[in-house]
Design a protein around this motif. Sequence first.
Motif, mmCIF file in Angstrom:
data_model
loop_
_atom_site.group_PDB
_atom_site.id
_atom_site.type_symbol
_atom_site.label_atom_id
_atom_site.label_comp_id
_atom_site.label_asym_id
_atom_site.label_seq_id
_atom_site.Cartn_x
_atom_site.Cartn_y
_atom_site.Cartn_z
ATOM 1 N N MET A 104 6.146 -5.433 5.949
ATOM 2 C CA MET A 104 6.696 -4.023 5.525
ATOM 3 C C MET A 104 5.836 -3.237 4.658
ATOM 4 O O MET A 104 5.230 -3.735 3.779
ATOM 5 N N CYS A 105 5.777 -1.856 5.079
ATOM 6 C CA CYS A 105 5.032 -0.806 4.174
ATOM 7 C C CYS A 105 3.662 -1.664 3.997
ATOM 8 O O CYS A 105 3.039 -1.159 2.691
ATOM 9 N N ASN A 106 2.959 -2.019 4.684
ATOM 10 C CA ASN A 106 1.523 -2.286 4.676
ATOM 11 C C ASN A 106 0.605 -0.992 4.950
ATOM 12 O O ASN A 106 0.959 0.109 5.674
ATOM 13 N N VAL A 107 -0.195 -0.853 3.987
ATOM 14 C CA VAL A 107 -1.019 0.255 3.814
ATOM 15 C C VAL A 107 -2.319 -0.026 4.827
ATOM 16 O O VAL A 107 -3.125 -0.705 4.601
ATOM 17 N N LEU A 221 3.618 1.534 -3.352
ATOM 18 C CA LEU A 221 4.003 2.842 -3.081
ATOM 19 C C LEU A 221 5.551 2.950 -3.672
ATOM 20 O O LEU A 221 6.108 2.031 -3.682
ATOM 21 N N THR A 222 5.892 4.090 -4.312
ATOM 22 C CA THR A 222 7.267 4.338 -4.756
ATOM 23 C C THR A 222 8.180 4.572 -3.671
ATOM 24 O O THR A 222 9.294 4.589 -3.754
ATOM 25 N N THR A 223 7.518 5.142 -2.289
ATOM 26 C CA THR A 223 8.354 5.510 -1.325
ATOM 27 C C THR A 223 8.847 4.491 -0.469
ATOM 28 O O THR A 223 9.835 4.650 0.148
ATOM 29 N N CYS A 224 7.952 3.243 -0.256
ATOM 30 C CA CYS A 224 8.311 2.503 0.173
ATOM 31 C C CYS A 224 8.237 0.962 -0.473
ATOM 32 O O CYS A 224 6.925 0.983 -0.636
ATOM 33 N N ASP A 225 8.738 0.200 -0.690
ATOM 34 C CA ASP A 225 8.555 -1.072 -1.509
ATOM 35 C C ASP A 225 9.096 -2.244 -1.118
ATOM 36 O O ASP A 225 10.458 -2.303 -1.057
ATOM 37 N N PRO A 226 8.369 -3.332 -0.369
ATOM 38 C CA PRO A 226 8.978 -4.461 0.008
ATOM 39 C C PRO A 226 9.654 -5.298 -0.807
ATOM 40 O O PRO A 226 10.693 -5.957 -0.635
ATOM 41 N N LYS A 229 12.986 -3.571 -1.337
ATOM 42 C CA LYS A 229 13.495 -3.653 0.007
ATOM 43 C C LYS A 229 13.825 -2.095 -0.072
ATOM 44 O O LYS A 229 14.884 -1.647 0.455
ATOM 45 N N ARG A 230 13.212 -1.133 -0.163
ATOM 46 C CA ARG A 230 13.354 0.337 -0.090
ATOM 47 C C ARG A 230 12.302 0.751 1.279
ATOM 48 O O ARG A 230 11.237 0.557 1.252
ATOM 49 N N THR A 231 13.069 1.097 2.188
ATOM 50 C CA THR A 231 12.352 1.351 3.519
ATOM 51 C C THR A 231 12.128 3.006 3.637
ATOM 52 O O THR A 231 12.759 3.787 2.958
ATOM 53 N N ILE A 232 11.422 3.103 4.739
ATOM 54 C CA ILE A 232 11.176 4.678 4.989
ATOM 55 C C ILE A 232 12.531 5.262 5.798
ATOM 56 O O ILE A 232 12.804 4.300 6.803
ATOM 57 N N THR A 233 12.889 6.344 5.531
ATOM 58 C CA THR A 233 14.005 6.853 6.375
ATOM 59 C C THR A 233 13.704 8.362 6.676
ATOM 60 O O THR A 233 12.603 8.975 6.208
ATOM 61 N N THR A 234 14.460 8.975 7.536
ATOM 62 C CA THR A 234 14.207 10.250 7.853
ATOM 63 C C THR A 234 14.702 11.205 6.720
ATOM 64 O O THR A 234 14.107 12.483 6.702
ATOM 65 N N LEU A 235 15.209 10.697 5.585
ATOM 66 C CA LEU A 235 15.615 11.589 4.654
ATOM 67 C C LEU A 235 14.421 11.712 3.634
ATOM 68 O O LEU A 235 14.425 12.940 2.871
#
Length: 641
Positions: A104-107, A221-226, A229-235
Motif C-alpha cells: 500500500m502506498c509504495n513510492v 505521505l500525508t495523503t496515503c499512509d499504510p 490505513k488511509r487510502t487514495i480516493t477520488t475525493l
Amino acid sequence: MDFLGNRRRAVALWVCWTLFLFFSSGFSFYLPGVAPQDFGKGDVVKVKVNKLTSVKTQLPYSYYSLPYCKPEKIFDSAENLGEVLRGDRIENSPYTFMMQEPQMCNVACRITLDAKDAKTLKEKIDDEYRVNMILDNLPLVISFKRDGINAVIYEHGFPVGLKGKYAGKTEQKYFIYNHLKFLVKYHKHEETGAARIVGFEVKPFSVKHGYEGQWEEKKHLTTCDPQAKRTITTLDSPQEVEDKSEIIFTYDVEFEESDVKWASRWDAYLYMADDQIHWFSIVNSSMIVLFLSGMVAMIMLRTLYRDISNYNQLETQEEAQEETGWKLVHGDVFRPPVHSDLLCVYVGTGVQFFGMILVTMIFAALGFLSPANRGGLMTAMLFLWVFMGISAGYASSRLYKMFKGSEWKKITFQTAFMFPGIIFAVFFTLNALIWGQESSGAVPFGTMFVLVLLWFGISVPLVFVGSYVGFKKPAIEHPVKTNKIPRQIPEQAWYMNPVISILIGGILPFGAVFIELFFILTSIWMNQFYYLFGFLFLVFIILLVTCAEITIVLCYFQLCSEDYLWWWRSYLTSGSSALYLFLYAAFYFFTKLNITKPVSGILYFGYMLIGTYAFFVLTGTIGFLACFWFTRLIYSSVKID
C-alpha cells in the motif's frame, strides 16, 4: 561435370541455410499455453512497460518518452520481428511485486517537471494516449461494466491523464494519473499449490501527494499512509501538470484468488461485447452469399449443358452456318492478351498471396497464433510470404510459357521485385514519416535490413527456383487452335461495357467480407484483439467461391456476346472488389475514427492502400484462375473442326 557438381553443392548449401533460418526463427518464440509460470508466496513478480498508444494519432511512443519513474538500468526485452513492426517496445520498470503480499502506498519516485516535460504530458493527454504494461505476458487492463451487459468489459492500458476544471473555475487544467491501484488475480494449482497469474487490472488516480518537512526517500505521505490505513480516493485533490510541478508516483498492489484457470486466462481479454450482432451478421452474410452462389452455379450448369448439347447437334445440321454465341470465338479465345508479361507477374504474386493467407488461416484457426504471442501473426505471415515465393515463380513461368514466352529470367525478375518493390517503397515512405514524428513505431535500421535480407536472400532465390521448375515443364496446351488473323469484335451492349461489368463484378465479393472487415479494422486501428479466425476462415472460403463464380458468370456473358478479350477483364472483375474495400476504409476513417493530425491520416490511408493492393492481387488472381479453368472446360467439351 565439375561445374554441375559445384552448382548442386551450392544449391544444397543454400537450401540448408534457408531451412536453418526458418526453423531458428520459427521456434524462437514460445507457443502460448505450453509453459505456464508458477509463483510461490513472496516470489518477485516484475512488471514490464510497453508502448504508449493513441487511437487519435496511431503513433506509438516509448513509455520512457514521458517523465515516468525509471529503474536504475533500462533494458529491452527480446522482441520478435512482428513485435518490432507493430511498434512494441517492451522494457523493464521500477514496479516490482511480491507474490500474494499486498502493498500500500509504495513510492516509485518523485520528479519535478520542467517546461518541456509539462508540454509533452499535456500533448499526450490531449491526444488521449494510454499507458500499456505487461505482467507474466498479460496486458494491463481497466475493467468496467457496460449498461445492459452482465460480463465485465476490459479496456487496454490506462490514460496518461485527464482534462478538467475546478469547481467554480472556467480555466481548463491538465491532471496526470500518478497513483496506480494494481489488482493481480491468481489461480492456485490444485496439485502443486503454486500460484499462476490469470489477471492484471488497474485503477488509476490523480492525487496531489503531501508530506511533512523535507523530502526524503521512504518518507511517509500525508495523503496515503499504510499505518493509518488511509487510502487514495477520488475525493483527493488531483495532481496538476504545470511547469515546476512536483509529482510523486505511488502504487498499491492487491492480490485476489480466482477460479479462472491459467489455460483460460485470455478468454476475458478476447470477449466481444457485441458477439450476438457479430455472429448473426456473419451467418446472415454467409447464407445470402451461399444462396446466391448456389443459384449462379445452378443457372450456369443448366445453361451450359443446353448450349453444349445444341452446339454438338449443329454439327450435323444445316443450321451450323448460323451459329451465334461463345463458340464463334473459339479461334480467338486463347489469343495472348496485351501486356501478357504483366498478367503473368500478377497471377504469380496472387498465387503467392493465396498460399500465405491459406496457411496462416489454418495455423491461426488451430490456435498457434494466439494474441498471447505478441507479433506472432505478423511474423508468421512474413515468413510464409517469403517461402511462398517458390509458388509465385512457378505460376508466373507456367503462364508465361503458355503465352509462347522465351525469356523466363525476365519474367522471374519482375515477379520477384514488382509487387514487393511497390510495397517496400510505400512502407519506407510511411516509415520515414513515423521517424519524423520520433515515434517508436518507426522500424529501426536493423529490422529494415532483416526485411531486405529476407527478400533478397530467401524470397528472390525461391522465386527463381519455382520459375526454373515451372519453365522446364511442358507448355499448357489449349483445347482449340488460335487463328492467325484476329476476329473483329461486334459492337457491345452498354451493360457489357468493360468498366461497367468490372465494377458490377466487385460488388458481390466485397459484400461477402465487409461485415468481417469492420471487426478487422476495429482491431487494427482501435487497439483491440481479433481472435475469430474460425469465422474469418469461413468468410475467406465464401470470398473464394464468390470471386470465382461472379467472374465465371460475367465471362460467360462476355463470350456469348462474341467478345474474346477475357484475360485481363477476368482479373479486374473480381479484383475490383478492392476498390470498394478502399472506399469502405475511407468511410470507416471519417465515421469511426477521431484522427485529426495530417500525418496520422496519411499513415492510415497509406497502410490501407497497401492492404487494398494486396486484396486486389488476391481476388483478381482467384477470378482469373476460375475463368481460365472455365474457358478451357467449355471449349474442350464441344466438337470443333
